[in-house]
Design a protein around this motif. Sequence first.
Motif, PDB file in Angstrom:
ATOM      1  N   ILE A 117       0.850  -1.184   0.000  1.00 18.24           N
ATOM      2  CA  ILE A 117       0.000   0.000   0.000  1.00 18.24           C
ATOM      3  C   ILE A 117       0.887   1.237   0.000  1.00 18.24           C
ATOM      4  N   HIS A 118       0.517   2.140  -0.884  1.00 16.41           N
ATOM      5  CA  HIS A 118       1.307   3.354  -1.090  1.00 16.41           C
ATOM      6  C   HIS A 118       0.383   4.549  -1.077  1.00 16.41           C
ATOM      7  N   ARG A 119       0.919   5.704  -1.412  1.00 12.87           N
ATOM      8  CA  ARG A 119       0.054   6.878  -1.303  1.00 12.87           C
ATOM      9  C   ARG A 119      -0.862   7.035  -2.517  1.00 12.87           C
ATOM     10  N   LYS A 120      -0.526   6.396  -3.613  1.00 14.82           N
ATOM     11  CA  LYS A 120      -1.310   6.556  -4.848  1.00 14.82           C
ATOM     12  C   LYS A 120      -0.721   5.679  -5.936  1.00 14.82           C
TER      13      LYS A 120
ATOM     14  N   GLY B 131      13.550   1.548   6.114  1.00 18.67           N
ATOM     15  CA  GLY B 131      13.286   2.139   7.428  1.00 18.67           C
ATOM     16  C   GLY B 131      12.460   1.193   8.266  1.00 18.67           C
ATOM     17  N   GLY B 132      11.725   1.760   9.212  1.00 18.22           N
ATOM     18  CA  GLY B 132      10.992   0.946  10.174  1.00 18.22           C
ATOM     19  C   GLY B 132       9.957   0.026   9.536  1.00 18.22           C
ATOM     20  N   ASP B 133       9.720  -1.091  10.168  1.00 19.32           N
ATOM     21  CA  ASP B 133       8.696  -2.109   9.864  1.00 19.32           C
ATOM     22  C   ASP B 133       8.988  -2.915   8.602  1.00 19.32           C
TER      23      ASP B 133
ATOM     24  N   ALA C  11       7.548   0.494   4.674  1.00 13.08           N
ATOM     25  CA  ALA C  11       8.546   1.175   5.516  1.00 13.08           C
ATOM     26  C   ALA C  11       7.939   2.401   6.182  1.00 13.08           C
ATOM     27  N   GLY C  12       8.149   2.518   7.480  1.00 17.00           N
ATOM     28  CA  GLY C  12       7.624   3.682   8.207  1.00 17.00           C
ATOM     29  C   GLY C  12       6.166   3.483   8.567  1.00 17.00           C
ATOM     30  N   THR C  13       5.696   4.329   9.475  1.00 15.61           N
ATOM     31  CA  THR C  13       4.296   4.211   9.912  1.00 15.61           C
ATOM     32  C   THR C  13       3.361   4.459   8.738  1.00 15.61           C
ATOM     33  N   PRO C  14       2.500   3.497   8.447  1.00 15.08           N
ATOM     34  CA  PRO C  14       1.605   3.667   7.284  1.00 15.08           C
ATOM     35  C   PRO C  14       0.412   4.573   7.590  1.00 15.08           C
ATOM     36  N   ASN C  15      -0.363   4.829   6.542  1.00 16.75           N
ATOM     37  CA  ASN C  15      -1.599   5.605   6.672  1.00 16.75           C
ATOM     38  C   ASN C  15      -2.674   4.650   7.193  1.00 16.75           C
ATOM     39  N   ILE C  16      -2.596   4.353   8.489  1.00 11.20           N
ATOM     40  CA  ILE C  16      -3.369   3.250   9.072  1.00 11.20           C
ATOM     41  C   ILE C  16      -4.882   3.436   8.874  1.00 11.20           C
TER      42      ILE C  16
END
Length: 449
Positions: A88-91, A265-267, A290-295
């Motif tokens: 999952i990504h931003r777009k 990065g994280g996760d 990687a990194g905190t996602p858009n949960i």
Amino acid sequence: MDETPTLDVERVRASFDFVGRGRIATNNAASTQLPRELLQLYAELVPQYENVHRGQSDASALTTARFEASYDTIAQWICAPNRRTISIHRKTTEAINLVMYTLLTEFRDGDNVVTTMMEHNSDYVPWYALCREILPRFGRTVECRIARFDHESGELDLGHLASLVDDRTKLVCCTGASNFLGTKPPLADIRRIADGSGYRQPNGEICSRLLVDAAQLMPSALIDVRAMDVDYLAFSFHKFIAPLGVGVLYAKEHLREDSLPFLYGGDMIAEGMVTPDHVGYNVLPWKYSAGTPNILGVIVSAQAMRLAIDLVGADPSKTWFRSADPIPRRIVGSTMSRIGDYTASLTRRAVSSLTRVPGLRIHGVPAGVARAPLVAFTVDGHDPFEIARALNDRGVESRAGCHCATLAHHDLGLDPPASCRISFSFYNTAEDVDRAVEAVGQAVSVPVR
Ligand SMILES: Cc1ncc(COP(=O)(O)O)c(C=O)c1O
């Protein structure tokens, strides 16, 4: 033009607050509107949420379960074998960039990428940048080849595409539906061409990979990534009644296993697996998270799919919104065939009425041939931007510009490289279409200076 609607549009519209404002929301190929249920769900999640994979609280466990279940919903929706194939990504744009960056190190000197003249810039510019800017800095020469389309029919020139694909074609990239021409290229034929290329992939497979940009296909069509046998497929939720900021990439599991991560990065790291000399990556799908996602965005987006089932009445026996139950294929199929048939009927209505406007030229797929639910046009002597502003004055929302299909606008010789586009979602009505077409007629009846 009497067509029996395949869904109860008033039932759908009852969930959308924009309706009460009298908006004719016909710019849906850019972004769709949000239903109230999803906003309510978002608000309800806020007091309960915690980070995912990063806490031992009940709140973290609950949010993690909801977040992970969202991957399952998305996988079921597109018939992917499991959540490991989903990231999952931003777009869509970011998802396609992922493919470019993760394949970056695999390209060999003399390879090529084949794409098409009808791509959105998101599926052309990454390949342009790879071939013209990035790889040359590493001393590697990789060519970006562009397949033509027929200017009259809007069809992809398959013969030309086939002539560009050879045993140095690592990847073929093609839209599932053009956001300008409305064309839906024959993906099965393109798969066959890619399969016959003779290219040797690093794992020994002999074929070119196939990436499909499904940003305009997914909102009105049933996607079955296994039947399509795509290697990669990308789409954005903001074109399917969900909030902004969530996009999806499907990729075959072995490709995800074999390729390098995208972001570091994280996760995306296996728990505790970092030393000065070694980093161990997390299992799929988290290797690509990687990194905190858009949960909350992800949870709400997956629920948008479930809500769509309820809104179009595809399964009267059950409410799917807010559940985490596996969704049978036939329910996804029935939902998308209702949406697809309905938006196709609106599109036919728009095309047949617009063709009666003097001097108006619809670009791409001709009247009478199936197209994505969008119509882009120009009118002799009228600036598309002025038409769009005139539509807005009459309450009709449209988009003028090149819609990021810049190559195709130039290829057609449009000067300026722009058209005006109206596009439909399953909450639009036949009256919306008629109001939009009437507004176009009024806008262009002003004498040409
Ligand atoms: C065909 C196509 N591809 C890619 C995109 C890019 O989508 P996003 O802006 O969500 O990254 C769009 C958006 O309009 C599109 O229509």
